[in-house]
Motif scaffolding. Sequence first.
Motif, PDB file in Angstrom:
ATOM      1  N   ARG A 266       0.949  -1.084  -0.099  1.00  0.00           N
ATOM      2  CA  ARG A 266      -0.131  -0.169   0.040  1.00  0.00           C
ATOM      3  C   ARG A 266       0.773   1.395   0.150  1.00  0.00           C
ATOM      4  N   ARG A 267       2.065   1.104   0.798  1.00  0.00           N
ATOM      5  CA  ARG A 267       2.999   2.424   0.660  1.00  0.00           C
ATOM      6  C   ARG A 267       3.403   2.539  -0.736  1.00  0.00           C
ATOM      7  N   MET A 268       3.714   1.581  -1.242  1.00  0.00           N
ATOM      8  CA  MET A 268       4.394   1.493  -2.679  1.00  0.00           C
ATOM      9  C   MET A 268       3.369   2.232  -3.816  1.00  0.00           C
ATOM     10  N   LEU A 269       2.008   1.619  -3.544  1.00  0.00           N
ATOM     11  CA  LEU A 269       1.195   2.279  -4.621  1.00  0.00           C
ATOM     12  C   LEU A 269       0.820   3.708  -4.379  1.00  0.00           C
ATOM     13  N   ALA A 270       1.337   4.072  -3.266  1.00  0.00           N
ATOM     14  CA  ALA A 270       0.941   5.494  -2.941  1.00  0.00           C
ATOM     15  C   ALA A 270       1.980   6.480  -3.657  1.00  0.00           C
ATOM     16  N   ASP A 271       2.930   5.849  -4.107  1.00  0.00           N
ATOM     17  CA  ASP A 271       4.234   6.319  -4.594  1.00  0.00           C
ATOM     18  C   ASP A 271       4.081   6.411  -6.147  1.00  0.00           C
ATOM     19  N   PRO A 272       4.671   7.642  -6.729  1.00  0.00           N
ATOM     20  CA  PRO A 272       4.420   8.068  -8.277  1.00  0.00           C
ATOM     21  C   PRO A 272       5.094   6.774  -9.005  1.00  0.00           C
ATOM     22  N   ARG A 273       5.972   6.114  -8.347  1.00  0.00           N
ATOM     23  CA  ARG A 273       6.538   5.139  -9.239  1.00  0.00           C
ATOM     24  C   ARG A 273       5.835   4.034  -9.800  1.00  0.00           C
ATOM     25  N   ALA A 274       4.588   4.019  -8.957  1.00  0.00           N
ATOM     26  CA  ALA A 274       3.674   2.932  -9.491  1.00  0.00           C
ATOM     27  C   ALA A 274       3.024   3.128 -10.682  1.00  0.00           C
ATOM     28  N   ALA A 275       3.083   4.234 -11.237  1.00  0.00           N
ATOM     29  CA  ALA A 275       2.624   4.568 -12.649  1.00  0.00           C
ATOM     30  C   ALA A 275       3.194   3.764 -13.534  1.00  0.00           C
ATOM     31  N   SER A 276       4.504   3.490 -13.232  1.00  0.00           N
ATOM     32  CA  SER A 276       5.518   2.617 -14.353  1.00  0.00           C
ATOM     33  C   SER A 276       4.777   1.542 -14.930  1.00  0.00           C
ATOM     34  N   VAL A 277       4.650   0.484 -13.706  1.00  0.00           N
ATOM     35  CA  VAL A 277       4.054  -0.674 -13.983  1.00  0.00           C
ATOM     36  C   VAL A 277       2.689  -0.626 -14.382  1.00  0.00           C
ATOM     37  N   LEU A 278       1.810   0.455 -14.131  1.00  0.00           N
ATOM     38  CA  LEU A 278       0.246   0.484 -14.817  1.00  0.00           C
ATOM     39  C   LEU A 278       0.413   0.769 -16.193  1.00  0.00           C
ATOM     40  N   THR A 279       1.569   1.637 -16.566  1.00  0.00           N
ATOM     41  CA  THR A 279       1.869   1.888 -17.887  1.00  0.00           C
ATOM     42  C   THR A 279       2.079   0.691 -18.896  1.00  0.00           C
ATOM     43  N   ASP A 280       3.212   0.056 -18.138  1.00  0.00           N
ATOM     44  CA  ASP A 280       3.585  -1.368 -18.914  1.00  0.00           C
ATOM     45  C   ASP A 280       2.779  -2.142 -19.124  1.00  0.00           C
ATOM     46  N   PHE A 281       1.963  -2.622 -17.884  1.00  0.00           N
ATOM     47  CA  PHE A 281       0.959  -3.497 -18.198  1.00  0.00           C
ATOM     48  C   PHE A 281      -0.196  -3.256 -18.990  1.00  0.00           C
ATOM     49  N   ARG A 318      -2.562   8.632 -19.748  1.00  0.00           N
ATOM     50  CA  ARG A 318      -2.988   9.508 -18.567  1.00  0.00           C
ATOM     51  C   ARG A 318      -4.255   9.055 -17.935  1.00  0.00           C
ATOM     52  N   PHE A 319      -5.162   8.660 -18.736  1.00  0.00           N
ATOM     53  CA  PHE A 319      -6.503   8.247 -18.467  1.00  0.00           C
ATOM     54  C   PHE A 319      -6.315   7.006 -17.286  1.00  0.00           C
ATOM     55  N   ILE A 320      -5.579   6.006 -17.541  1.00  0.00           N
ATOM     56  CA  ILE A 320      -5.424   4.897 -16.719  1.00  0.00           C
ATOM     57  C   ILE A 320      -4.896   5.295 -15.447  1.00  0.00           C
ATOM     58  N   GLU A 321      -3.685   6.063 -15.513  1.00  0.00           N
ATOM     59  CA  GLU A 321      -3.182   6.640 -14.209  1.00  0.00           C
ATOM     60  C   GLU A 321      -4.137   7.494 -13.299  1.00  0.00           C
ATOM     61  N   HIS A 322      -5.116   8.288 -14.020  1.00  0.00           N
ATOM     62  CA  HIS A 322      -6.049   9.053 -13.383  1.00  0.00           C
ATOM     63  C   HIS A 322      -7.016   8.096 -12.677  1.00  0.00           C
ATOM     64  N   VAL A 323      -7.533   6.963 -13.363  1.00  0.00           N
ATOM     65  CA  VAL A 323      -8.690   6.261 -12.917  1.00  0.00           C
ATOM     66  C   VAL A 323      -7.913   5.276 -11.665  1.00  0.00           C
ATOM     67  N   LEU A 325      -4.905   5.529 -10.046  1.00  0.00           N
ATOM     68  CA  LEU A 325      -4.164   6.362  -8.872  1.00  0.00           C
ATOM     69  C   LEU A 325      -4.937   7.170  -8.341  1.00  0.00           C
ATOM     70  N   GLU A 326      -5.493   8.180  -8.986  1.00  0.00           N
ATOM     71  CA  GLU A 326      -6.291   9.251  -8.604  1.00  0.00           C
ATOM     72  C   GLU A 326      -7.562   8.976  -8.158  1.00  0.00           C
ATOM     73  N   MET A 327      -8.336   8.414  -8.899  1.00  0.00           N
ATOM     74  CA  MET A 327      -9.567   7.947  -8.691  1.00  0.00           C
ATOM     75  C   MET A 327      -9.728   6.979  -7.548  1.00  0.00           C
ATOM     76  N   GLU A 328      -8.744   6.058  -7.651  1.00  0.00           N
ATOM     77  CA  GLU A 328      -8.644   4.922  -6.832  1.00  0.00           C
ATOM     78  C   GLU A 328      -9.808   3.869  -7.160  1.00  0.00           C
ATOM     79  N   ALA A 329     -10.059   3.986  -8.483  1.00  0.00           N
ATOM     80  CA  ALA A 329     -11.349   3.496  -8.868  1.00  0.00           C
ATOM     81  C   ALA A 329     -11.263   1.906  -9.348  1.00  0.00           C
TER      82      ALA A 329
END
Length: 566
Positions: A266-281, A318-323, A325-329
């Motif tokens: 949970r700490r790591m998913l709150a870090d901006p570095r989590a966006a890298s895996v979301l993008t890659d997947f 950007r949409f995926i990151e928003h949904v 990490l930001e919306m936590e949806a």
Amino acid sequence: MKRSTPRMLLAALALSSAAACSGAAGDPDGPDGSGGSSAVDDPGTDVQCTPGVAAPGPMPRLTRLTHAQYDNTIRDLFGKDMRASASFLADPAFEGFNNNARALTVSDRLARDYRRAAEAIAEDAVVDQAVLDSILPCAPEGDGVACARRFIQQLGKRVYRRPLTAEQEEAYVAAFARGNDLFESGTPFEQGVRHVIEVMLQSPHFLYRVELSEELDGEQIIPLDGHEVATRLSYLLWNSLPDDALLEAAEGGALGTPAGIEAEARRMLADPRAASVLTDFHDQWLQVSRYDDLMKDPALYPDFDAGVSSAMKAETRRFIEHVVLEMEADYEALMTSSIGFVNDRLAPIYGLDGSFTSELVETPLDPGVRAGLLTQAGFLSSHAFFNKTSPIHRGVFIQRQILCADLPDPPANIDTELPPLRGEIRTTRDQVEAHTSPEACDFCHSKINPPGFAFEHFDAVGRYRADEGGEPIDASGTIKVGATELRFDGAIELVTQLAQSPVAERCYLTNWYRYGNARQLSPEDACTIEELDAKLVQSGYNIKELLVALTQTKTFRYRAVEEVEQ
């Protein structure tokens, strides 16, 4: 049969690629190699599962870093984005993902690339004073050996993702001494540091995620040690190396329990570095590479160029990151949210007026026309032809990527030319239906065509259209998804039902499971996926919760016993 051991593993590592990284004089670990698991899905559909006792699936002891992971790791080691893998041959993909451990071998060509990259990175690290200052824990005095040892301990711990052994430390101290006069420039201390970096970055302990734990627990499976868990966590959630906090958690025993792993996840998913895996997947799941270098008929789409396709890719990411990490949806929001990220190149496609610039801006789109990823311009344009739509390409994507349907490839000698528009054939749907009407085509195209037709209100660049050349568009259809029949008229009705489909949710989970474990499915995985699915249904398939849930499985925290031929 007998169990494999760390000694056998390292012997295989040394023998499997004798030429690899041979340019690293004094490498304390020797040349590297490869290992992995089957590249063929065997989902275990006939496995009977007992709640709470899912066994770990087979995991490779050696998993080479993907090129994306290599670049991210170098960036986080030296505080500089060097993109060293740009000259490497692309990682091979299996079943849509390029991180399958079995495929990630080290060829002679890649070994040479690793050597050249290590040399260039090491040179840059000592020439760039800011980088050098960031990796040195002290100022050298006298012969510099005392400071060099501290440097080796500190950098080595991050490179190896665990503390160096005494033997490894001494080998690197010796490499430091050999660095003097090895290069044309730099002080003796800088040359020693440069040589140490060169050698470290060619070690199999850097290039691979190495797991040597072998002690069995009461269930006759192998618990991973803290550093192995930390490494799995960091490359699952960041696509990069563990940070200092995660290494401290490993050393303090905090990663020995599911609760401790969850807290770090949970700490790591709150870090901006989590966006890298979301993008890659999502890049790979959504086939975003198809957005690159799109070409459209300039007579029909005069404003379409590389800048438009680049903006499409940026919007999707950007949409995926928003949904997530930001919306936590949840998965449903990913598939149905009518939020767009629009700039001056995309605004005309979305029918928007206003003073847009080159910067992407969060923009509400018409919910009666746009819903989630599948109605974005990027998906629609990349699954279309040069001058017209392609219901077949769009339908195949829905079946394979969204529903995990097992569709065979078309026969090699198939005629792909659609009949011309004339007589009763007035629309693209008419063409496709006429072309795929033979009985031999029905088994696949009864599944492919209907979801593809749902998107016919979107042209070859993703613009909405009310008709096709003056002809009315029929975007209706029916498909069977599991035991449920979905009836729809248009993309919005289809994607809304897919967003709520248990089959589609489980397919999304299965893709994450394959990606996160760097391998294809095995029979043992069926029960783990069933447990994960049941847990995620309770959270509404929240995507962050999905990632946390992956870290709680026995497959993540343990390894099965490997058997080797005698």
